[in-house]
Scaffold this motif. Structure first.
Motif, short mmCIF file in Angstrom:
data_model
loop_
_atom_site.label_atom_id
_atom_site.label_comp_id
_atom_site.label_asym_id
_atom_site.label_seq_id
_atom_site.Cartn_x
_atom_site.Cartn_y
_atom_site.Cartn_z
N GLY A 107 -4.88 -62.65 -27.59
CA GLY A 107 -4.01 -63.52 -28.40
C GLY A 107 -2.69 -64.28 -28.12
N ARG A 108 -2.41 -63.84 -26.76
CA ARG A 108 -1.06 -64.42 -26.11
C ARG A 108 -1.11 -65.37 -24.97
N ASN A 109 -2.49 -66.03 -24.96
CA ASN A 109 -2.80 -67.04 -24.03
C ASN A 109 -2.64 -66.61 -22.56
N ILE A 110 -2.92 -65.09 -22.34
CA ILE A 110 -2.81 -64.51 -21.08
C ILE A 110 -4.14 -65.03 -20.29
N GLY A 111 -5.39 -64.90 -21.01
CA GLY A 111 -6.43 -65.19 -20.38
C GLY A 111 -6.55 -66.73 -19.69
N SER A 112 -6.05 -67.91 -20.39
CA SER A 112 -5.96 -69.08 -20.09
C SER A 112 -4.76 -69.12 -18.98
N GLY A 113 -3.74 -68.13 -19.18
CA GLY A 113 -2.80 -68.32 -17.93
C GLY A 113 -3.17 -67.85 -16.77
N VAL A 114 -4.10 -66.90 -16.68
CA VAL A 114 -4.72 -66.39 -15.48
C VAL A 114 -5.75 -67.71 -14.72
N VAL A 115 -6.27 -68.08 -15.70
CA VAL A 115 -7.34 -69.21 -15.08
C VAL A 115 -6.35 -70.26 -14.53
N GLU A 116 -5.46 -70.86 -15.38
CA GLU A 116 -4.47 -71.82 -14.72
C GLU A 116 -3.88 -71.45 -13.45
N ARG A 117 -3.46 -70.15 -13.24
CA ARG A 117 -2.86 -69.64 -11.99
C ARG A 117 -3.81 -69.96 -11.14
N LEU A 118 -5.21 -69.35 -11.20
CA LEU A 118 -6.13 -69.83 -10.21
C LEU A 118 -6.46 -71.07 -9.85
N LEU A 119 -6.38 -71.89 -10.80
CA LEU A 119 -6.55 -73.31 -10.42
C LEU A 119 -5.20 -74.06 -9.60
N GLU A 120 -4.16 -73.27 -9.94
CA GLU A 120 -3.04 -73.88 -9.10
C GLU A 120 -2.90 -73.31 -7.78
N LEU A 121 -3.45 -72.09 -7.59
CA LEU A 121 -3.65 -71.32 -6.18
C LEU A 121 -4.52 -72.11 -5.18
N TYR A 122 -5.58 -72.84 -5.63
CA TYR A 122 -6.64 -73.25 -5.13
C TYR A 122 -7.08 -74.81 -5.28
N PRO A 123 -5.84 -75.63 -5.37
CA PRO A 123 -6.27 -77.10 -5.43
C PRO A 123 -7.44 -77.75 -4.58
N GLY A 124 -8.02 -78.45 -5.16
CA GLY A 124 -9.18 -78.96 -4.26
C GLY A 124 -10.64 -78.31 -4.20
N LYS A 125 -10.55 -76.96 -4.56
CA LYS A 125 -11.69 -76.02 -4.37
C LYS A 125 -12.38 -76.21 -5.92
N LEU A 126 -13.66 -76.10 -5.84
CA LEU A 126 -14.44 -75.90 -6.84
C LEU A 126 -14.37 -74.67 -7.50
N VAL A 127 -13.92 -74.48 -8.61
CA VAL A 127 -13.70 -73.12 -9.34
C VAL A 127 -15.23 -72.91 -10.35
N ILE A 128 -15.73 -71.82 -10.10
CA ILE A 128 -17.04 -71.61 -10.71
C ILE A 128 -16.98 -70.12 -11.38
N LEU A 129 -17.50 -70.34 -12.57
CA LEU A 129 -17.54 -69.04 -13.35
C LEU A 129 -18.98 -68.98 -14.18
N GLU A 130 -19.21 -67.72 -14.70
CA GLU A 130 -20.39 -67.59 -15.52
C GLU A 130 -20.02 -67.19 -17.00
N ILE A 131 -20.74 -67.25 -17.92
CA ILE A 131 -20.72 -66.88 -19.10
C ILE A 131 -22.30 -66.55 -19.75
N GLU A 132 -22.24 -65.76 -20.62
CA GLU A 132 -23.41 -65.56 -21.22
C GLU A 132 -23.84 -66.85 -21.96
N PRO A 133 -25.17 -66.90 -22.32
CA PRO A 133 -25.78 -68.29 -23.11
C PRO A 133 -25.26 -68.24 -24.65
N PRO A 134 -24.73 -69.49 -24.83
CA PRO A 134 -24.03 -69.25 -26.11
C PRO A 134 -24.75 -69.30 -27.37
#
Length: 204
Positions: A107-134
């Motif tokens: 509830g402190r936006n930590i999860g989104s902060g982690v993802v945003e850091r990854l996107l900043e670390l690897y500009p130009g790379k396609l970031v892929i992840l998985e989730i369970e079927p919604p």
């Protein structure tokens, strides 16, 4: 495994807790953490993902030794574990395999902060992840969480290889998401090959 298929099994919701500040989050490699911190990280990992959607400690440490693997731990200014993210670099892509947030800090936006850091670390790379079927409420929340961060659902039928071998094998259907755009058919083919030839090699 962002939980995901395990990635972000926790609730992502507004709360009265303070939102973390970027300078509060210190990022270190799992292998560089102390024994006490390492135990907390591993406990968070085991509590965040069902047994069939995670590796044993031995198998995970073998995966960490692969030069393509990354294991990051987020600590606050008091040294408490905020989150973990285990991911892979390959062929111009970043595959986020596991992401989990400390339940006491959700509830402190930590999860989104982690993802945003990854996107900043690897500009130009396609970031892929998985989730369970919604299909369940939490899975739908997870889908919306990543959509808010700019991820899009891919149309491909996708089965995640099992983290167990032999009679305990348990491959499972997941939804593939990628940041900013849908992966091309060639990229998807390369990703599934990577999963079979690399990720499955570190199954128990």
């Amino acid at each position: 495994h962002l939980p995901a298929g395990p990635l972000f099994y926790g609730n992502y919701s507004l709360s009265l807790r303070k939102t973390y500040r970027r300078n509060e989050m210190r990022i270190v490699d799992f292998k560089d953490t102390s024994g006490a911190v390492r135990e907390k990280v591993w406990r968070l990992y085991e509590e965040s993902f069902p047994a069939h959607e995670r590796r044993s400690l031995t198998a995970q440490e073998q995966a960490f030794a692969d030069c393509r693997a990354r294991s990051k731990v987020m600590l606050d200014d008091e040294g408490e574990v905020m989150a973990l993210v285990f991911y892979w670099l390959y062929a111009g892509m970043v595959y986020v395999e596991f992401l989990a947030v400390n339940p006491a800090m959700r509830g402190r936006n930590i999860g989104s902060g982690v993802v945003e850091r990854l996107l900043e670390l690897y500009p130009g790379k396609l970031v892929i992840l998985e989730i369970e079927p919604p299909q369940e409420e939490m899975a739908v929340r997870r889908l919306h969480f990543y959509e808010r961060l700019g991820f899009v659902r891919n149309p491909y039928n996708y089965i995640h290889p099992s983290y167990r071998k032999g009679t305990d094998a348990c491959p499972h259907e997941l939804v593939l998401m990628s940041h900013g755009r849908i992966a091309t058919e060639k990229e998807f083919s390369g990703f599934t090959e990577f999963m079979r030839e690399v990720i499955w090699e570190y199954a128990d």
